[in-house]
Design an enzyme around this catalytic site. Structure first.
Site, PDB file in Angstrom:
ATOM      1  N   GLY A 218       0.776  -1.234   0.000  1.00  0.00           N
ATOM      2  CA  GLY A 218       0.000   0.000   0.000  1.00  0.00           C
ATOM      3  C   GLY A 218       0.806   1.282   0.000  1.00  0.00           C
TER       4      GLY A 218
ATOM      5  N   GLU B  89       4.788  -6.163   1.840  1.00  0.00           N
ATOM      6  CA  GLU B  89       4.346  -6.792   0.588  1.00  0.00           C
ATOM      7  C   GLU B  89       3.763  -5.743  -0.344  1.00  0.00           C
ATOM      8  OE1 GLU B  89       1.714  -9.935   2.084  1.00  0.00           O
ATOM      9  OE2 GLU B  89       0.060  -8.527   2.041  1.00  0.00           O
TER      10      GLU B  89
ATOM     11  N   GLY C 236       3.347  -3.728  -3.906  1.00  0.00           N
ATOM     12  CA  GLY C 236       3.336  -3.946  -5.347  1.00  0.00           C
ATOM     13  C   GLY C 236       3.611  -2.616  -6.043  1.00  0.00           C
TER      14      GLY C 236
ATOM     15  N   ARG D 114      -7.203   1.638 -14.627  1.00  0.00           N
ATOM     16  CA  ARG D 114      -7.297   2.488 -13.435  1.00  0.00           C
ATOM     17  C   ARG D 114      -8.039   3.820 -13.658  1.00  0.00           C
ATOM     18  NH1 ARG D 114      -3.668   4.458 -10.868  1.00  0.00           N
ATOM     19  NH2 ARG D 114      -4.430   4.000  -8.786  1.00  0.00           N
TER      20      ARG D 114
ATOM     21  N   TYR E  57     -11.260   3.898 -11.356  1.00  0.00           N
ATOM     22  CA  TYR E  57     -11.186   4.715 -10.129  1.00  0.00           C
ATOM     23  C   TYR E  57     -11.170   6.210 -10.420  1.00  0.00           C
ATOM     24  CZ  TYR E  57      -8.909   0.474  -8.096  1.00  0.00           C
ATOM     25  OH  TYR E  57      -8.561  -0.776  -7.673  1.00  0.00           O
TER      26      TYR E  57
ATOM     27  N   CYS F 226     -16.578   0.793 -26.454  1.00  0.00           N
ATOM     28  CA  CYS F 226     -17.926   1.356 -26.493  1.00  0.00           C
ATOM     29  C   CYS F 226     -18.397   1.591 -25.056  1.00  0.00           C
ATOM     30  CB  CYS F 226     -18.870   0.410 -27.222  1.00  0.00           C
ATOM     31  SG  CYS F 226     -18.273   0.039 -28.868  1.00  0.00           S
ATOM     32  N   GLU F 227     -17.681   2.421 -24.369  1.00  0.00           N
ATOM     33  CA  GLU F 227     -17.872   2.690 -22.941  1.00  0.00           C
ATOM     34  C   GLU F 227     -17.396   4.109 -22.740  1.00  0.00           C
ATOM     35  OE1 GLU F 227     -18.584   1.764 -19.862  1.00  0.00           O
ATOM     36  OE2 GLU F 227     -19.443  -0.136 -20.556  1.00  0.00           O
TER      37      GLU F 227
END
Ligand code: PLP
Length: 420
Positions: free
Chosen positions: A237, A279, A281, A317, A321, A348-349
């Site tokens: 995080g 941990e 990423g 992303r 978000y 198509c979004e």
């Protein structure tokens, strides 16, 4: 949210337009490009910041960039792998990452996933009290067991990860005490404690507070149950500065803060030595991966649109978000930002947009646009909606040459699972 100031770009790229044009002769856009030298230098800095803890280890969250070559590079730098599924376990096994170099932090876990983790000798981190028995029945209780703690209302969380008490993850505090006792009666002898309460957090103090929380809990567990934890895993995080002008998280400040807390709460007690694991990423690979795409159209209706040959299927992303990803137009880094446009893909979004109302230099068809900070949770979140294909991944090596580390999908891949 305020728009970025219309001034020259403060985020740079480790390659030139000429280099990209050379690469495009063999690898058409869109593609991901990862900077090996920068990834290595970054992990070394993290390891250095925690070198006061001799058995410190960063378990790279495999889901962020599940590419064997990237995992191999990280393994060479001393990292382990943090997996949450059978597939991620298999990926680690394929590159020779096994045993306690693998942390299995899953949730809602299937017995076959636990079986594989146990077979590899991975550290198994349980997400729920009921899994103590589930694991025992299906696989057997291993010597070493870890539990994921969810502090609930004791911690705030943030917008990406949400409030801990709303999250589906982890044990309550009370359940931890029951869980360790139960695991002990089932034969566990070595114990770890894990939590994951942050996502894209840029405040170093947040991680120090997490360490304090786990150190205090380790002391309480020792007092009440007589168990001596072997490690605490502070989770991942750690955030990255997606926006120009944001300050990067300083590993040294986190490392020193955790060290002070360690010396105050653990040092010289029966719990010393207690190993620290992370941990992460995002912070490991995120800033060192770029999505390279070509401008294919410009459209002007009620607003300006710049169409590129990548879409949300390549990088989810921003659409999912609303996350900010910085954009550079190669060769136009110093041009005035006098175009305000949405940068869009071809799904198509309508949320297939890499940027909304972004200030850009004047762009033309054929320009190369680079989407920054795409090295984690980028390619791996790709999908095939609208029959879009996942792009290639390339590695920019330390000598400046480029290796293909994942080929682009082809239409044959798209049809491979169909019976026509
Ligand atoms: C996703 C995840 C991570 C990594 O998160 P980053 O934000 O990429 O650092 C670590 N641990 C667990 C359990 C995760 O689910």
């Amino acid at each position: 949210m305020s728009a970025p100031v219309a001034s020259s770009n403060s985020k740079t790229v480790p390659f030139t337009r000429a280099q990209i044009d050379e690469i495009r002769k063999t690898h058409p856009t869109p593609f991901y490009l990862y900077d090996e030298a920068a990834i290595r230098a970054n992990v070394r800095k993290l390891n250095e910041a925690f070198s006061w803890c001799p058995s410190f280890r960063e378990y790279f969250a495999v889901k962020a960039t599940p590419n064997p070559r990237i995992l191999q590079i990280l393994m060479e730098e001393g990292c382990g792998g943090d997996c949450s599924s059978l597939g991620e376990l298999l990926l680690c096994e394929r590159i020779g990452m096994t045993g306690e170099k693998v942390m299995f932090t899953s949730n809602n876990t299937l017995a076959k996933d636990y079986k594989k983790a146990a077979e590899m000798g991975a550290v198994i981190n349980l997400d729920d009290l009921s899994h103590v028995e589930y694991l025992d029945e299906n696989v057997g209780t291993p010597d070493l067991i870890c539990f994921r703690y969810n502090p609930g209302p004791l911690r705030e969380g943030n917008v990406i990860i949400g409030k801990p008490e709303e999250a589906k993850f982890g044990f309550t505090r009370e359940q931890l005490f029951t869980g360790y006792r139960e695991a002990q009666t089932k034969g566990a002898k070595r114990f770890g404690l894990h939590t994951m309460v942050a996502s894209n957090e840029l405040n170093p103090q947040f991680f120090v507070e997490t360490a304090v929380m786990l150190f205090e809990l380790a002391v309480d567990l020792h007092k009440e149950l007589g168990i001596r934890l072997e490690f605490v895993n502070l989770g991942g995080g750690m955030g990255i500065p997606y926006r120009p002008g944001e300050a990067a998280l300083n590993f040294e400040v986190v490392g020193n803060g955790v060290r002070e807390a360690y010396e105050r709460l653990i040092g010289g007690t029966e719990l010393d030595p207690l190993t620290i694991y992370l941990e992460n990423g995002r912070i490991i690979t995120g800033p060192y991966g770029y999505l390279v795409t070509e401008v294919v159209h410009a459209k002007n209706t009620y607003k300006n649109f710049v169409g590129v040959d990548a879409c949300m299927a390549n990088l989810m992303r921003p659409g999912m978000y609303g996350s900010y990803h910085h954009l550079s137009v190669l060769g136009k880094e110093d041009a005035p930002l006098d175009l305000t446009a949405d940068v869009v893909g071809s799904l198509c979004e309508n949320n297939d947009k890499f940027a909304i109302d972004r200030q850009l230099p004047q762009v033309q068809r054929g320009d190369v646009m680079v989407i920054h900070d795409a090295g984690a949770h980028g390619h791996s979140m790709g999908f095939q909606y609208n029959a879009k294909l996942r792009s290639a991944e390339l590695l920019l090596k330390e000598d400046g040459s480029v290796d293909l580390i994942r080929r682009a999908e082809t239409m044959d891949d798209y049809f491979a699972t169909l019976d026509i």
